[in-house]
Design a protein around this motif. Structure first.
Motif, mmCIF file in Angstrom:
data_model
loop_
_atom_site.group_PDB
_atom_site.id
_atom_site.type_symbol
_atom_site.label_atom_id
_atom_site.label_comp_id
_atom_site.label_asym_id
_atom_site.label_seq_id
_atom_site.Cartn_x
_atom_site.Cartn_y
_atom_site.Cartn_z
ATOM 1 N N THR A 70 -21.526 26.701 26.184
ATOM 2 C CA THR A 70 -22.746 26.467 27.129
ATOM 3 C C THR A 70 -22.938 24.996 27.150
ATOM 4 O OG1 THR A 70 -24.246 26.758 25.248
ATOM 5 C CG2 THR A 70 -23.925 28.924 26.574
ATOM 6 N N GLY A 71 -22.483 24.315 26.207
ATOM 7 C CA GLY A 71 -22.650 22.778 26.239
ATOM 8 C C GLY A 71 -23.864 22.137 26.501
ATOM 9 N N GLU A 72 -24.218 21.226 27.347
ATOM 10 C CA GLU A 72 -25.448 20.562 27.348
ATOM 11 C C GLU A 72 -26.490 21.348 27.958
ATOM 12 O OE1 GLU A 72 -22.205 17.344 26.849
ATOM 13 O OE2 GLU A 72 -22.394 19.052 28.190
ATOM 14 N N THR A 73 -26.087 22.053 28.952
ATOM 15 C CA THR A 73 -27.009 23.154 29.535
ATOM 16 C C THR A 73 -27.847 24.036 28.610
ATOM 17 O OG1 THR A 73 -25.397 24.656 30.486
ATOM 18 C CG2 THR A 73 -26.002 23.182 31.734
ATOM 19 N N GLY A 74 -26.832 24.358 27.542
ATOM 20 C CA GLY A 74 -27.305 25.293 26.556
ATOM 21 C C GLY A 74 -28.499 24.730 25.513
ATOM 22 N N VAL A 88 -30.009 12.989 27.424
ATOM 23 C CA VAL A 88 -28.596 13.591 27.815
ATOM 24 C C VAL A 88 -27.792 12.307 27.454
ATOM 25 C CG1 VAL A 88 -27.177 14.259 29.673
ATOM 26 C CG2 VAL A 88 -29.584 15.058 29.443
ATOM 27 N N SER A 89 -26.488 12.395 26.890
ATOM 28 C CA SER A 89 -25.544 11.313 26.604
ATOM 29 C C SER A 89 -24.679 10.968 27.781
ATOM 30 C CB SER A 89 -24.718 11.832 25.576
ATOM 31 O OG SER A 89 -23.505 10.910 25.168
ATOM 32 N N MET A 90 -24.478 9.830 28.005
ATOM 33 C CA MET A 90 -23.540 9.379 29.208
ATOM 34 C C MET A 90 -22.264 10.018 28.962
ATOM 35 S SD MET A 90 -22.854 5.455 30.059
ATOM 36 C CE MET A 90 -22.037 4.774 31.716
ATOM 37 N N ALA A 91 -22.039 10.351 27.941
ATOM 38 C CA ALA A 91 -20.471 11.173 27.517
ATOM 39 C C ALA A 91 -20.769 12.647 27.615
ATOM 40 C CB ALA A 91 -20.051 10.762 26.207
ATOM 41 N N ALA A 92 -21.694 13.102 28.198
ATOM 42 C CA ALA A 92 -21.991 14.529 28.524
ATOM 43 C C ALA A 92 -20.816 15.198 29.260
ATOM 44 C CB ALA A 92 -23.395 14.592 29.141
ATOM 45 N N THR A 93 -20.410 16.291 28.907
ATOM 46 C CA THR A 93 -19.419 17.121 29.555
ATOM 47 C C THR A 93 -19.674 18.009 30.705
ATOM 48 O OG1 THR A 93 -19.258 18.710 27.421
ATOM 49 C CG2 THR A 93 -17.639 17.012 27.455
ATOM 50 N N GLN A 94 -20.778 18.139 31.026
ATOM 51 C CA GLN A 94 -21.388 18.603 32.177
ATOM 52 C C GLN A 94 -22.328 17.911 32.902
ATOM 53 O OE1 GLN A 94 -23.534 21.895 30.077
ATOM 54 N NE2 GLN A 94 -21.828 23.427 30.741
ATOM 55 N N GLN A 98 -26.298 19.853 36.858
ATOM 56 C CA GLN A 98 -26.527 21.161 36.441
ATOM 57 C C GLN A 98 -27.311 21.050 35.216
ATOM 58 O OE1 GLN A 98 -22.374 22.181 35.117
ATOM 59 N NE2 GLN A 98 -22.894 24.043 34.044
ATOM 60 N N ILE A 99 -27.445 20.014 34.301
ATOM 61 C CA ILE A 99 -28.200 20.118 33.019
ATOM 62 C C ILE A 99 -29.795 20.125 33.441
ATOM 63 C CG2 ILE A 99 -28.757 18.889 31.177
ATOM 64 C CD1 ILE A 99 -25.955 17.521 31.153
ATOM 65 N N ALA A 100 -30.043 19.472 34.408
ATOM 66 C CA ALA A 100 -31.333 19.314 35.187
ATOM 67 C C ALA A 100 -31.781 20.741 35.651
ATOM 68 C CB ALA A 100 -31.488 18.214 36.108
ATOM 69 N N ASP A 101 -30.872 21.576 36.080
ATOM 70 C CA ASP A 101 -31.053 22.776 36.676
ATOM 71 C C ASP A 101 -31.767 23.790 35.596
ATOM 72 O OD1 ASP A 101 -30.523 22.391 39.289
ATOM 73 O OD2 ASP A 101 -28.536 23.279 39.212
ATOM 74 N N THR A 102 -31.622 23.459 34.536
ATOM 75 C CA THR A 102 -32.298 24.204 33.282
ATOM 76 C C THR A 102 -33.825 24.120 33.303
ATOM 77 O OG1 THR A 102 -32.084 22.306 31.712
ATOM 78 C CG2 THR A 102 -30.342 24.018 31.842
ATOM 79 N N GLY A 103 -34.289 23.152 33.949
ATOM 80 C CA GLY A 103 -35.977 22.700 33.935
ATOM 81 C C GLY A 103 -36.364 21.945 32.803
ATOM 82 N N ALA A 104 -35.256 21.551 31.842
ATOM 83 C CA ALA A 104 -35.783 20.660 30.766
ATOM 84 C C ALA A 104 -36.114 19.334 31.267
ATOM 85 C CB ALA A 104 -34.418 20.451 29.942
ATOM 86 N N ARG A 279 -25.498 21.150 15.182
ATOM 87 C CA ARG A 279 -25.263 22.339 14.365
ATOM 88 C C ARG A 279 -25.626 23.497 14.874
ATOM 89 N NH1 ARG A 279 -27.160 18.492 9.142
ATOM 90 N NH2 ARG A 279 -25.299 17.507 9.039
ATOM 91 N N GLY A 280 -27.141 23.267 15.545
ATOM 92 C CA GLY A 280 -27.568 24.647 15.982
ATOM 93 C C GLY A 280 -26.874 25.305 17.391
ATOM 94 N N LEU A 281 -26.073 24.374 18.162
ATOM 95 C CA LEU A 281 -25.532 24.595 19.252
ATOM 96 C C LEU A 281 -24.251 25.237 18.945
ATOM 97 C CD1 LEU A 281 -25.351 24.339 22.215
ATOM 98 C CD2 LEU A 281 -24.226 22.289 22.107
ATOM 99 N N ALA A 282 -23.606 25.170 17.644
ATOM 100 C CA ALA A 282 -22.685 25.937 17.194
ATOM 101 C C ALA A 282 -22.791 27.425 17.377
ATOM 102 C CB ALA A 282 -22.158 25.651 15.813
ATOM 103 N N GLY A 283 -23.831 27.769 17.187
ATOM 104 C CA GLY A 283 -24.529 29.182 17.213
ATOM 105 C C GLY A 283 -25.193 29.415 18.744
ATOM 106 N N GLY A 284 -24.976 28.640 19.902
ATOM 107 C CA GLY A 284 -25.252 28.838 21.257
ATOM 108 C C GLY A 284 -26.808 28.334 21.348
ATOM 109 N N PRO A 285 -27.169 28.246 22.581
ATOM 110 C CA PRO A 285 -28.582 27.953 22.799
ATOM 111 C C PRO A 285 -29.793 28.523 21.737
ATOM 112 C CG PRO A 285 -27.590 28.620 24.833
ATOM 113 C CD PRO A 285 -26.705 29.109 23.906
ATOM 114 N N ASP A 286 -29.437 29.895 21.240
ATOM 115 C CA ASP A 286 -30.565 30.171 20.414
ATOM 116 C C ASP A 286 -30.512 29.671 18.933
ATOM 117 O OD1 ASP A 286 -31.239 32.360 22.003
ATOM 118 O OD2 ASP A 286 -30.252 33.732 21.510
ATOM 119 N N GLY A 287 -29.341 29.048 18.655
ATOM 120 C CA GLY A 287 -28.924 28.206 17.647
ATOM 121 C C GLY A 287 -30.031 27.052 17.563
#
Length: 320
Positions: A70-74, A88-94, A98-104, A279-287
């Motif tokens: 899920t990457g940065e969007t997750g 958001v990092s300049m080195a984002a992979t998305q 797309q990241i802004a579409d999450t509403g964050a 570390r949380g992202l390793a388990g996905g957005p819920d992590g």
């Protein structure tokens, strides 16, 4: 650890600064106030026009797709659900769109680029995407000597992944970086400008002079100059130099809610976590959401026991 785990967890050189960031919090002790009748705690804060449900942001970390599909969007979706902001990092992979579409609520981290035309285009792009602040990394005129990555031979992203906001180019480090570059950025954007990587109090004062809207006391998570001062140790002098003129944030070594409390009591306006989120992202957005909510619950509990209803009730004399 895998190569990618080493990338996220590792630091520069012998990783002395990486350890020092954590050790600085381990050394501190909280001196509670009692009989304060706090009642339910209120963790909300507003920072540079950004409303946060607690004084916490996700720090800029690169290459989220290495941690989870899920990457940065997750991560951004988790931040949005928790009511905090993500840098958001300049080195984002998305792509930023797309990241802004999450509403964050998003801030964008920028390494100043020698190609000023490209930098201006990127600023316009992220502004159009709706980011609320530009976070300028100022501690990286050259790339850090990251021992684990070198030992693992990790120098390039795997096939199919790119820095999605760089238009096919590499991120350039610029050893001519100076305060003139900050002046140009200040003139180029109407968004709040945050300088990340301030450790010396004289630089904190200069940041105010050159129009910064906030500074982040940061040593890049121990990933740049090994042997640099721990961020929590640098925080008091930076706060004194700024003198309340702009907010001072801090990252590096924050692992639990009591760490956030210590930083806030010393005077930080908010804190950022990088590795905790990854570390949380390793388990996905819920992590990611679980990590944020754990920090929220720990901070709320610590505030009650320290005798504070809200972060502003804390004071430096409560930390030894």
């Amino acid at each position: 650890m895998t190569v990618y785990q080493d990338f996220f967890e590792g630091g520069a050189g012998e990783e002395r600064t990486l350890r020092a960031n954590v050790d600085a919090f381990e050394r501190r002790r909280i001196i509670p106030r009692v009989l304060r009748g706090t009642g339910p705690r209120d963790l909300r804060t507003t920072l540079l026009g950004t409303d946060l449900s607690m004084p916490l942001l996700l720090a800029p970390t690169a290459f989220h797709l290495l941690a989870h599909p899920t990457g940065e969007t997750g991560a951004a979706g988790a931040a949005a659900a928790a009511g905090i902001a993500m840098v958001v990092s300049m080195a984002a992979t998305q792509p930023i769109e797309q990241i802004a579409d999450t509403g964050a609520t998003l801030w964008f981290q920028l390494y100043p680029q020698p190609d000023l035309d490209f930098q201006d285009r990127l600023l316009r792009r992220v502004t159009k995407a709706g980011v609320k602040a530009i976070v300028v990394t100022v501690d990286s005129p050259v790339f850090g000597h990251r021992t684990r990555d070198l030992a693992n031979g990790f120098t390039d992203l795997p096939a199919g992944l790119t820095c999605a906001n760089m238009d096919g180019r590499d991120i350039a480090m610029d050893d001519t970086l100076s305060w003139e570059h900050i002046d140009r950025l200040r003139a180029a954007t109407g968004l709040p400008l945050v300088l990340k990587g301030i450790l010396h109090p004289a630089d904190a004062g200069l940041a105010v002079t050159h129009g910064a809207d906030a500074v982040i006391v940061s040593n890049h998570g121990g990933r740049q100059l090994d042997g640099a001062i721990a961020t929590l140790d640098a925080l008091p002098a930076v706060l004194q130099a700024v003198g309340g003129r702009i907010p001072v944030l801090v990252d590096g070594g924050i692992r639990r809610g009591t760490d956030i409390l210590v930083a806030l009591a010393l005077g930080a306006a908010a804190t950022l976590v990088g590795r905790v989120g990854i570390r949380g992202l390793a388990g996905g957005p819920d992590g990611v959401r679980e990590k944020i909510e754990n920090l929220r619950a720990q901070l709320d509990h610590a505030l009650a026991l320290a005798g504070a209803q809200r972060p502003a009730d804390l004071s430096p004399d409560q930390i030894s």
